[in-house]
Design a protein around this motif. Structure first.
Motif, PDB file in Angstrom:
ATOM      1  N   GLN A 175      -7.965   7.970  -3.623  1.00  0.00           N
ATOM      2  CA  GLN A 175      -6.905   8.577  -2.739  1.00  0.00           C
ATOM      3  C   GLN A 175      -5.823   8.013  -2.840  1.00  0.00           C
ATOM      4  O   GLN A 175      -4.541   8.387  -2.712  1.00  0.00           O
ATOM      5  N   SER A 176      -5.844   6.511  -3.489  1.00  0.00           N
ATOM      6  CA  SER A 176      -4.608   5.909  -3.951  1.00  0.00           C
ATOM      7  C   SER A 176      -4.134   5.916  -5.250  1.00  0.00           C
ATOM      8  O   SER A 176      -3.303   4.962  -5.715  1.00  0.00           O
ATOM      9  N   LEU A 177      -4.825   6.676  -6.064  1.00  0.00           N
ATOM     10  CA  LEU A 177      -4.351   6.964  -7.327  1.00  0.00           C
ATOM     11  C   LEU A 177      -3.425   7.885  -7.685  1.00  0.00           C
ATOM     12  O   LEU A 177      -3.728   9.138  -7.272  1.00  0.00           O
ATOM     13  N   ASP A 178      -2.263   7.579  -8.313  1.00  0.00           N
ATOM     14  CA  ASP A 178      -1.212   8.631  -8.092  1.00  0.00           C
ATOM     15  C   ASP A 178      -1.446   9.232  -9.615  1.00  0.00           C
ATOM     16  O   ASP A 178      -0.809   8.610 -10.754  1.00  0.00           O
ATOM     17  N   LEU A 179      -2.075  10.426  -9.711  1.00  0.00           N
ATOM     18  CA  LEU A 179      -2.026  11.247 -11.166  1.00  0.00           C
ATOM     19  C   LEU A 179      -0.985  11.921 -11.671  1.00  0.00           C
ATOM     20  O   LEU A 179      -0.866  12.316 -12.681  1.00  0.00           O
ATOM     21  N   ARG A 180       0.033  12.173 -10.736  1.00  0.00           N
ATOM     22  CA  ARG A 180       1.486  12.851 -10.934  1.00  0.00           C
ATOM     23  C   ARG A 180       2.240  11.837 -11.999  1.00  0.00           C
ATOM     24  O   ARG A 180       3.010  12.299 -12.574  1.00  0.00           O
ATOM     25  N   HIS A 181       1.916  10.494 -11.898  1.00  0.00           N
ATOM     26  CA  HIS A 181       2.828   9.726 -12.622  1.00  0.00           C
ATOM     27  C   HIS A 181       2.326   9.610 -13.862  1.00  0.00           C
ATOM     28  O   HIS A 181       0.944   9.629 -14.112  1.00  0.00           O
ATOM     29  N   LYS A 182       3.157   9.552 -14.787  1.00  0.00           N
ATOM     30  CA  LYS A 182       2.610   9.373 -16.032  1.00  0.00           C
ATOM     31  C   LYS A 182       3.129   7.950 -16.944  1.00  0.00           C
ATOM     32  O   LYS A 182       4.276   7.593 -17.083  1.00  0.00           O
ATOM     33  N   PRO A 183       2.195   6.860 -17.197  1.00  0.00           N
ATOM     34  CA  PRO A 183       0.652   7.122 -17.084  1.00  0.00           C
ATOM     35  C   PRO A 183       0.403   7.126 -15.378  1.00  0.00           C
ATOM     36  O   PRO A 183       1.226   6.664 -14.770  1.00  0.00           O
ATOM     37  N   TRP A 196      -2.033   2.993  -9.525  1.00  0.00           N
ATOM     38  CA  TRP A 196      -2.243   2.774  -8.334  1.00  0.00           C
ATOM     39  C   TRP A 196      -1.208   2.704  -7.315  1.00  0.00           C
ATOM     40  O   TRP A 196      -0.318   1.762  -7.757  1.00  0.00           O
ATOM     41  N   LYS A 197      -1.409   3.322  -6.260  1.00  0.00           N
ATOM     42  CA  LYS A 197      -0.179   3.113  -5.117  1.00  0.00           C
ATOM     43  C   LYS A 197      -0.856   1.919  -4.282  1.00  0.00           C
ATOM     44  O   LYS A 197      -0.591   2.119  -3.110  1.00  0.00           O
ATOM     45  N   LEU A 198      -1.078   0.870  -4.912  1.00  0.00           N
ATOM     46  CA  LEU A 198      -1.811  -0.355  -4.481  1.00  0.00           C
ATOM     47  C   LEU A 198      -1.062  -1.650  -5.251  1.00  0.00           C
ATOM     48  O   LEU A 198      -1.188  -1.590  -6.367  1.00  0.00           O
ATOM     49  N   ASN A 199      -0.824  -2.686  -4.637  1.00  0.00           N
ATOM     50  CA  ASN A 199      -0.239  -3.876  -5.348  1.00  0.00           C
ATOM     51  C   ASN A 199      -1.474  -4.656  -5.411  1.00  0.00           C
ATOM     52  O   ASN A 199      -1.680  -5.729  -4.747  1.00  0.00           O
ATOM     53  N   HIS A 214       0.795  -1.249   0.001  1.00  0.00           N
ATOM     54  CA  HIS A 214      -0.123   0.131  -0.063  1.00  0.00           C
ATOM     55  C   HIS A 214       0.803   1.459   0.127  1.00  0.00           C
ATOM     56  O   HIS A 214       1.841   1.127   0.626  1.00  0.00           O
ATOM     57  N   GLY A 215       0.328   2.176  -0.655  1.00  0.00           N
ATOM     58  CA  GLY A 215       1.111   3.456  -0.480  1.00  0.00           C
ATOM     59  C   GLY A 215       2.305   3.575  -1.064  1.00  0.00           C
ATOM     60  O   GLY A 215       2.818   2.852  -2.058  1.00  0.00           O
ATOM     61  N   ASP A 216       3.310   4.200  -0.170  1.00  0.00           N
ATOM     62  CA  ASP A 216       4.660   4.126  -0.647  1.00  0.00           C
ATOM     63  C   ASP A 216       5.882   3.068   0.080  1.00  0.00           C
ATOM     64  O   ASP A 216       7.036   3.005  -0.215  1.00  0.00           O
ATOM     65  N   SER A 217       5.013   2.165   0.644  1.00  0.00           N
ATOM     66  CA  SER A 217       5.758   1.025   1.029  1.00  0.00           C
ATOM     67  C   SER A 217       6.078  -0.038   0.235  1.00  0.00           C
ATOM     68  O   SER A 217       5.777  -0.117  -1.114  1.00  0.00           O
ATOM     69  N   PRO A 218       7.182  -0.844   0.436  1.00  0.00           N
ATOM     70  CA  PRO A 218       7.714  -2.169  -0.297  1.00  0.00           C
ATOM     71  C   PRO A 218       6.671  -2.858  -0.678  1.00  0.00           C
ATOM     72  O   PRO A 218       5.535  -3.032   0.140  1.00  0.00           O
ATOM     73  N   ARG A 219       6.663  -3.456  -1.841  1.00  0.00           N
ATOM     74  CA  ARG A 219       5.950  -4.347  -2.483  1.00  0.00           C
ATOM     75  C   ARG A 219       6.464  -5.880  -2.251  1.00  0.00           C
ATOM     76  O   ARG A 219       7.687  -6.131  -2.229  1.00  0.00           O
TER      77      ARG A 219
END
Length: 256
Positions: free
Chosen positions: A161-169, A172-175, A52-57
Motif C-alpha cells: 500500500q506504500s508503493l507508489d506505482l504512478r511515479h516513474k520509476p 516507496w512512500k517510506l524513508n 511515511h506517506g506524504d509527510s516530510p522526511r
C-alpha cells in the motif's frame, strides 16, 4: 507539518476532532474506512507519520519527535482533541499524552504498551529496499518480488500500500533507510514519565502478545484512568482484522 487526510463530520459536530496515528510502515490512508465511519458526528483526521506517506522526511524517528509532530497537528485545531494511535503511533500518542496532557481529551492506544520490545522489524525495511523498482510495473510484479523475502501475503499486501506505482520509476512512500537506522528507538520506549489523568483505552487483539498482563502495572502507573478491552479473534492488526468491532469499541469509549 505532517500530511493529513481530513474526513469532515457528515452530521452536526457533537464531539472534538479525532486524530489517528498509524503504525510502522503504514499511512493515514490505511485508516480510510474506519475514519469515514467514525466521522458521522465528528471530524476525523488521519496523519502520515514522519518518514511515511506524504509527510516530510527527517533523519530521526524518536518518540519525542513523533509526539512533537502530533502536537503541531493538534494545535492547528481547537485542543483538546481525542487521539488514537496504533503500535508505533500508539507509543507516540502515549508520549504526547504524558508530556502534553492539555492537548488530549481521551486517548485510545491500539495494541501496544509503554515498554521496550525485543522484536525487530529491520528485515522488513531491508526486504522492501531490496526490490529493483526499475523492473517493477505492476503491483503483482512487486508482490512476486517481495515474496522472495516475505512469506506472509497479508503482510506483503500491507507493505505494498506504500508503493507508489504512478511515479516513474515506482518508489516507496517510506524513508526506509531512516526507519532501519532508527529501529532501536521504534521498538524501544524512551522511559517517559508523568501521568495522563484523563480517560485512556488500551484496546488489544485477543490473539496478540504485544500487551501482556505484566504490562498492566506500568500502564496504570502512567495512565491511572486506563481501561482495557480486547477484540476477539484479532491479532496485532486488530483494526484491519476486525474493523467493525474495533470501530464500535472505540466509538463507545469516545462517546461515554
Amino acid at each position: 507539518m505532517l500530511a493529513t487526510i481530513r474526513h469532515p463530520a457528515s452530521a452536526a459536530v457533537q464531539a472534538p476532532p479525532l486524530i489517528i496515528a498509524h503504525g510502522l510502515y503504514g499511512s493515514g490512508r490505511n485508516w480510510g474506512v474506519i475514519a469515514r465511519r467514525l466521522a458521522d458526528r465528528r471530524e476525523v483526521v488521519a496523519v502520515d507519520m514522519r518518514n511515511h506517506g506524504d509527510s516530510p522526511r527527517f533523519p530521526t524517528q524518536s518518540y519525542p519527535d513523533m509526539a512533537a509532530d502530533l502536537a503541531e497537528v493538534i494545535e492547528s485545531f481547537a485542543a483538546p482533541v481525542d487521539l488514537l494511535g496504533h503500535s508505533m503511533g500508539g507509543k507516540a500518542a502515549m508520549h504526547l499524552a504524558l508530556t502534553r496532557p492539555d492537548l488530549i481529551r481521551r486517548l485510545v492506544v491500539a495494541d501496544i504498551a509503554p515498554v521496550a520490545y525485543n522484536h525487530d522489524q529491520t528485515r522488513n525495511a531491508q526486504a522492501m529496499a531490496s526490490l529493483d523498482l526499475t523492473q517493477i510495473t505492476t503491483r503483482a510484479e512487486a508482490d512476486a518480488a517481495l515474496a522472495q523475502r516475505i512469506d506472509d501475503p497479508a503482510l506483503r499486501a500491507f507493505f505494498l500500500q506504500s508503493l507508489d506505482l504512478r511515479h516513474k520509476p515506482p518508489r516507496w512512500k517510506l524513508n526506509l533507510q531512516v526507519l532501519e537506522d532508527e529501529m532501536p528507538k521504534i521498538v524501544g520506549w524512551p522511559g517517559t514519565q508523568g501521568a495522563f489523568d484523563h480517560p485512556a483505552l488500551f484496546l488489544t487483539g485477543a490473539e496478540s502478545s504485544y500487551v501482556r498482563p505484566e504490562h498492566r502495572e506500568t500502564i496504570k502507573a502512567l495512565f491511572p484512568k486506563a481501561r482495557f478491552a480486547k477484540i476477539p479473534e484479532a491479532g496485532h492488526w486488530l483494526h484491519a482484522e476486525k474493523p467493525r468491532a474495533f470501530e464500535e469499541t472505540v466509538r463507545v469509549f469516545l462517546e461515554a
